[in-house]
Design an enzyme around this catalytic site. Structure first.
Site, PDB file in Angstrom:
ATOM      1  N   GLY A  96      -0.619   8.831   9.685  1.00 15.08           N
ATOM      2  CA  GLY A  96      -0.539   8.789   8.211  1.00 15.08           C
ATOM      3  C   GLY A  96      -0.215  10.100   7.530  1.00 15.08           C
ATOM      4  N   LYS A 135       1.910   4.363  18.595  1.00 13.39           N
ATOM      5  CA  LYS A 135       1.940   5.754  18.101  1.00 13.39           C
ATOM      6  C   LYS A 135       1.968   6.733  19.276  1.00 13.39           C
ATOM      7  CE  LYS A 135      -0.377   4.555  13.794  1.00 13.39           C
ATOM      8  NZ  LYS A 135      -1.673   4.254  13.172  1.00 13.39           N
ATOM      9  N   GLY A 160      -3.814   4.750   4.578  1.00 19.73           N
ATOM     10  CA  GLY A 160      -4.109   4.663   3.146  1.00 19.73           C
ATOM     11  C   GLY A 160      -2.914   5.045   2.300  1.00 19.73           C
ATOM     12  N   GLU A 218       8.000  10.430   9.840  1.00 18.85           N
ATOM     13  CA  GLU A 218       6.755  11.212   9.935  1.00 18.85           C
ATOM     14  C   GLU A 218       5.506  10.358   9.709  1.00 18.85           C
ATOM     15  OE1 GLU A 218       6.134  14.926  10.428  1.00 18.85           O
ATOM     16  OE2 GLU A 218       4.387  13.712  10.906  1.00 18.85           O
ATOM     17  N   THR A 250       0.839  -1.209   0.000  1.00 18.52           N
ATOM     18  CA  THR A 250       0.000   0.000   0.000  1.00 18.52           C
ATOM     19  C   THR A 250       0.875   1.260   0.000  1.00 18.52           C
ATOM     20  OG1 THR A 250      -1.682  -1.215   1.237  1.00 18.52           O
ATOM     21  CG2 THR A 250      -1.859   1.181   1.254  1.00 18.52           C
ATOM     22  N   VAL A 251       1.743   1.380   0.993  1.00 18.95           N
ATOM     23  CA  VAL A 251       2.508   2.630   1.139  1.00 18.95           C
ATOM     24  C   VAL A 251       3.612   2.730   0.078  1.00 18.95           C
ATOM     25  CG1 VAL A 251       3.782   4.099   2.735  1.00 18.95           C
ATOM     26  CG2 VAL A 251       2.017   2.580   3.627  1.00 18.95           C
ATOM     27  N   GLY A 303      -6.916  -1.145   2.637  1.00 24.78           N
ATOM     28  CA  GLY A 303      -5.470  -0.989   2.876  1.00 24.78           C
ATOM     29  C   GLY A 303      -5.142  -0.226   4.142  1.00 24.78           C
ATOM     30  N   LYS A 322       5.797   2.329  12.691  1.00 28.71           N
ATOM     31  CA  LYS A 322       5.658   2.764  14.097  1.00 28.71           C
ATOM     32  C   LYS A 322       6.002   1.664  15.077  1.00 28.71           C
ATOM     33  CE  LYS A 322       1.780   1.362  12.266  1.00 28.71           C
ATOM     34  NZ  LYS A 322       1.003   1.674  11.106  1.00 28.71           N
TER      35      LYS A 322
HETATM   36  P1  NAP Z   1       1.710  -4.006   2.786  1.00 32.49           P
HETATM   37  O1  NAP Z   1       0.662  -3.456   1.893  1.00 32.49           O
HETATM   38  O2  NAP Z   1       1.472  -5.304   3.451  1.00 32.49           O
HETATM   39  O3  NAP Z   1       3.068  -4.068   1.947  1.00 32.49           O
HETATM   40  C1  NAP Z   1       4.240  -4.636   2.445  1.00 32.49           C
HETATM   41  C2  NAP Z   1       5.237  -4.729   1.288  1.00 32.49           C
HETATM   42  O4  NAP Z   1       6.485  -5.148   1.812  1.00 32.49           O
HETATM   43  C3  NAP Z   1       4.847  -5.730   0.205  1.00 32.49           C
HETATM   44  O5  NAP Z   1       5.183  -5.207  -1.044  1.00 32.49           O
HETATM   45  C4  NAP Z   1       5.710  -6.973   0.509  1.00 32.49           C
HETATM   46  O6  NAP Z   1       6.101  -7.683  -0.642  1.00 32.49           O
HETATM   47  C5  NAP Z   1       6.945  -6.322   1.122  1.00 32.49           C
HETATM   48  N1  NAP Z   1       7.559  -7.158   2.142  1.00 32.49           N
HETATM   49  C6  NAP Z   1       7.079  -7.474   3.353  1.00 32.49           C
HETATM   50  N2  NAP Z   1       7.952  -8.248   4.034  1.00 32.49           N
HETATM   51  C7  NAP Z   1       9.008  -8.434   3.210  1.00 32.49           C
HETATM   52  C8  NAP Z   1      10.228  -9.138   3.326  1.00 32.49           C
HETATM   53  N3  NAP Z   1      10.537  -9.808   4.439  1.00 32.49           N
HETATM   54  N4  NAP Z   1      11.092  -9.103   2.283  1.00 32.49           N
HETATM   55  C9  NAP Z   1      10.776  -8.405   1.180  1.00 32.49           C
HETATM   56  N5  NAP Z   1       9.635  -7.701   1.002  1.00 32.49           N
HETATM   57  C10 NAP Z   1       8.761  -7.730   2.013  1.00 32.49           C
HETATM   58  O7  NAP Z   1       2.040  -2.966   3.966  1.00 32.49           O
HETATM   59  P2  NAP Z   1       1.675  -1.398   4.007  1.00 32.49           P
HETATM   60  O8  NAP Z   1       0.252  -1.238   4.416  1.00 32.49           O
HETATM   61  O9  NAP Z   1       2.184  -0.734   2.792  1.00 32.49           O
HETATM   62  O10 NAP Z   1       2.530  -0.956   5.287  1.00 32.49           O
HETATM   63  C11 NAP Z   1       3.926  -0.823   5.225  1.00 32.49           C
HETATM   64  C12 NAP Z   1       4.446  -0.146   6.475  1.00 32.49           C
HETATM   65  O11 NAP Z   1       3.867   1.163   6.597  1.00 32.49           O
HETATM   66  C13 NAP Z   1       4.083  -0.845   7.791  1.00 32.49           C
HETATM   67  O12 NAP Z   1       5.129  -0.652   8.710  1.00 32.49           O
HETATM   68  C14 NAP Z   1       2.841  -0.123   8.253  1.00 32.49           C
HETATM   69  O13 NAP Z   1       2.657  -0.197   9.650  1.00 32.49           O
HETATM   70  C15 NAP Z   1       3.186   1.288   7.832  1.00 32.49           C
HETATM   71  N6  NAP Z   1       2.031   2.161   7.624  1.00 32.49           N
HETATM   72  C16 NAP Z   1       1.008   1.740   6.846  1.00 32.49           C
HETATM   73  C17 NAP Z   1      -0.057   2.596   6.622  1.00 32.49           C
HETATM   74  C18 NAP Z   1      -1.219   2.197   5.775  1.00 32.49           C
HETATM   75  O14 NAP Z   1      -2.191   2.974   5.692  1.00 32.49           O
HETATM   76  N7  NAP Z   1      -1.198   1.043   5.120  1.00 32.49           N
HETATM   77  C19 NAP Z   1      -0.045   3.887   7.196  1.00 32.49           C
HETATM   78  C20 NAP Z   1       1.055   4.274   7.979  1.00 32.49           C
HETATM   79  C21 NAP Z   1       2.092   3.400   8.188  1.00 32.49           C
HETATM   80  P3  NAP Z   1       5.055  -8.421  -1.628  1.00 32.49           P
HETATM   81  O15 NAP Z   1       4.257  -7.301  -2.258  1.00 32.49           O
HETATM   82  O16 NAP Z   1       5.887  -9.135  -2.604  1.00 32.49           O
HETATM   83  O17 NAP Z   1       4.214  -9.277  -0.747  1.00 32.49           O
HETATM   84  N1  HSE Z   2      -3.132   0.296  10.480  1.00 33.66           N
HETATM   85  C1  HSE Z   2      -2.851   1.670  10.700  1.00 33.66           C
HETATM   86  C2  HSE Z   2      -4.143   2.422  10.973  1.00 33.66           C
HETATM   87  C3  HSE Z   2      -2.177   2.262   9.498  1.00 33.66           C
HETATM   88  O1  HSE Z   2      -5.214   1.860  10.686  1.00 33.66           O
HETATM   89  O2  HSE Z   2      -4.091   3.528  11.484  1.00 33.66           O
HETATM   90  C4  HSE Z   2      -1.701   3.676   9.738  1.00 33.66           C
HETATM   91  O3  HSE Z   2      -0.665   3.702  10.668  1.00 33.66           O
END
Ligand code: NAP
Ligand code: HSE
Length: 428
Positions: free
Chosen positions: A135, A206, A303, A130, A14-15, A188, A106
């Site tokens: 987010g 957080k 998101g 940040e 997602t990110v 997401g 986080k």
């Molecule tokens: P996600 O959609 O699950 O994506 C994770 C990505 O990392 C995927 O592309 C996955 O590869 C890759 N990955 C995971 N483990 C791996 C490994 N061991 N080796 C290589 N690649 C690996 O996660 P996300 O929602 O983007 O979140 C990413 C980070 O941002 C997390 O720390 C989350 O807490 C933080 N975050 C997320 C949001 C949000 O709204 N989603 C907001 C703020 C912070 P594949 O695609 O090949 O599976």
């Molecule tokens: N899973 C987290 C949330 C993503 O829903 O707030 C953003 O950090």
């Protein structure tokens, strides 16, 4: 022709997808602002065959972390893959190789922030995070820079998008808990393992980060009293509404006489409170400063694009620092001795819902339990649940957490009464 700043991205979910999209879509502005052409060179993934949301033109995908971490042309690593130990290992490797790091993680920053900051400092690298809190809301830089002149007294935050989205859907659209969670996952917002969202752990992490920046205090996650929304009842949402409140999952951090108290849990918010109007995946951080008074920072808390905006803004700061030769200064330099507030010094109003045997003397027993603990009632409602049982709802006047625990433990021990819900009440 501008100099190139090459970036390695760990994660294309997602990110990560949002980061790649924004760097491409807003390329011209970013280049003007930083003086660099910021380009992604390599992206680490788990599965090379997976369909990706965006074109992979201009960079290569790899499943080999050292392809990114040991590439001498990559100056900055963006960690958006999640996990704790693997991400920690990769970030330490990157910092030791002299690469600045931007992360949205986080979990990692809350648990290992100190270690990573120290290694970044030793290696004269930037380390920014940040996107790890709220987010798309630039709350960390606001606290560190814009509110640096003030003494922050209290922070109330809706800092988890998933649970706020779920509570909104359950309250306004009558969706079930399961339906609402499934939607948050599809959109997401949720973590790979949504337990940390629904059990309040994500919000607690957080709040640990916010507490570090706002109060300079490094609170241990185990010292954050944490409750999530699992098992939250429609009955409480309805009764709270009738009484003029909304139920929201709120993180609270408050400085009391040079100590800090940090909690996460469902609370009753007056419907007139600005945080009550924060719905869906939006987050808001309500900051009270000794000088500025009450301020609120609002926006999407999860998101793809909102979160990626914060990640790319960190990248822009890394680029500007590189241009100015100011790389390696800590994101936050405010440090204060950490002390947790004793439970007899933290005061709040509370909401209780109990089921009680409907017979003479039970209510008297209940009032005695609260009176013995020194807790007085502000509002009381009673209605029959069935022939033998009554539902009793109480809102107390402000009492210390110690007094409230005494009263709830004593009520819990009485066979005639069942304590169903206990939430703090935020005063408007
Ligand atoms: P996600 O959609 O699950 O994506 C994770 C990505 O990392 C995927 O592309 C996955 O590869 C890759 N990955 C995971 N483990 C791996 C490994 N061991 N080796 C290589 N690649 C690996 O996660 P996300 O929602 O983007 O979140 C990413 C980070 O941002 C997390 O720390 C989350 O807490 C933080 N975050 C997320 C949001 C949000 O709204 N989603 C907001 C703020 C912070 P594949 O695609 O090949 O599976
Ligand atoms: N899973 C987290 C949330 C993503 O829903 O707030 C953003 O950090």
């Amino acid at each position: 022709m501008k100099a190139k700043l090459q970036v390695g991205v760990l994660g294309f979910g997602t990110v990560g997808s949002g980061v790649i999209h924004i760097l491409k879509e807003h390329q011209e502005k970013i280049s003007q602002v930083t003086g660099y052409d910021i380009t992604v060179k390599k992206v680490l993934v788990r599965d090379l065959e997976k369909n990706r949301r965006y074109e992979t033109e201009g960079f290569s995908l790899t499943t080999e972390p050292l392809d990114v971490l040991d590439d001498p042309e990559i100056a900055v690593v963006v960690e958006v893959m999640g996990s704790i130990q693997t991400a920690r290992e990769y970030i330490l490797h990157a910092l030791k190789a002299g690469k600045s790091v931007v992360t949205a993680n986080k979990d990692l920053i809350a648990l290992y922030g100190d270690e990573l900051v120290a290694v970044a400092h030793e290696n004269r690298c930037d380390l920014f995070y940040e996107a790890s809190v709220a987010g798309g809301i630039p709350i960390l830089r606001t606290i560190v820079n814009s509110l640096a002149a003030d003494r922050i007294q209290k922070i109330l935050g809706i800092v988890n998008g998933t649970t706020n989205y779920m509570l909104t859907q359950m309250t306004s659209e009558n969706k079930s808990y399961e339906e609402a969670l499934k939607e948050a996952q599809e959109l997401g917002f949720a973590e790979a393992d949504p337990t940390s969202d629904v059990d309040g752990i994500d919000a607690a992490r957080k709040m640990v980060i916010l507490t570090r920046l706002a109060f300079g205090m490094n609170v241990n996650l185990d010292d954050v009293e944490t409750k999530g929304i699992r098992g939250i009842s429609e009955k409480d949402i309805q009764v709270a509404y009738q009484l003029g409140y909304k139920v929201k999952l709120v993180g609270r951090a408050e400085e009391i006489n040079n100590t800090v108290d940090v909690t996460v849990g469902p609370v009753l918010l007056p419907r007139s409170h600005p945080l009550s109007g924060v719905n869906y995946e939006n987050n808001a951080v309500f900051v009270t400063g000794a000088a500025v008074g009450e301020t609120m920072f609002y926006g999407p808390g999860a998101g793809e694009l909102p979160t990626a905006t914060s990640v790319v803004s960190d990248l822009i700061t890394v680029a500007k620092n590189a241009k100015l030769g100011t790389t390696g200064n800590a994101f936050n330099s405010f440090v204060h001795e950490t002390k947790n507030t004793p439970s007899d010094q933290v005061y709040s109003k509370y909401y209780f819902r109990l089921e009680m045997d409907d017979k003479t003397g039970t209510f008297l027993k209940l009032t005695k339990i609260f009176a013995d603990a020194g807790v007085s009632f502000d509002k009381i409602l009673q209605e029959p649940l069935d022939e033998h049982t009554a539902t009793v709802v109480i809102i107390t006047h402000a009492a210390s957490r110690k007094q409230i625990d005494e009263a709830s433990n004593a009520a819990h021990a009485e066979p005639e009464m069942r304590l169903i819900t206990k939430y703090a009440v935020v005063e408007g």
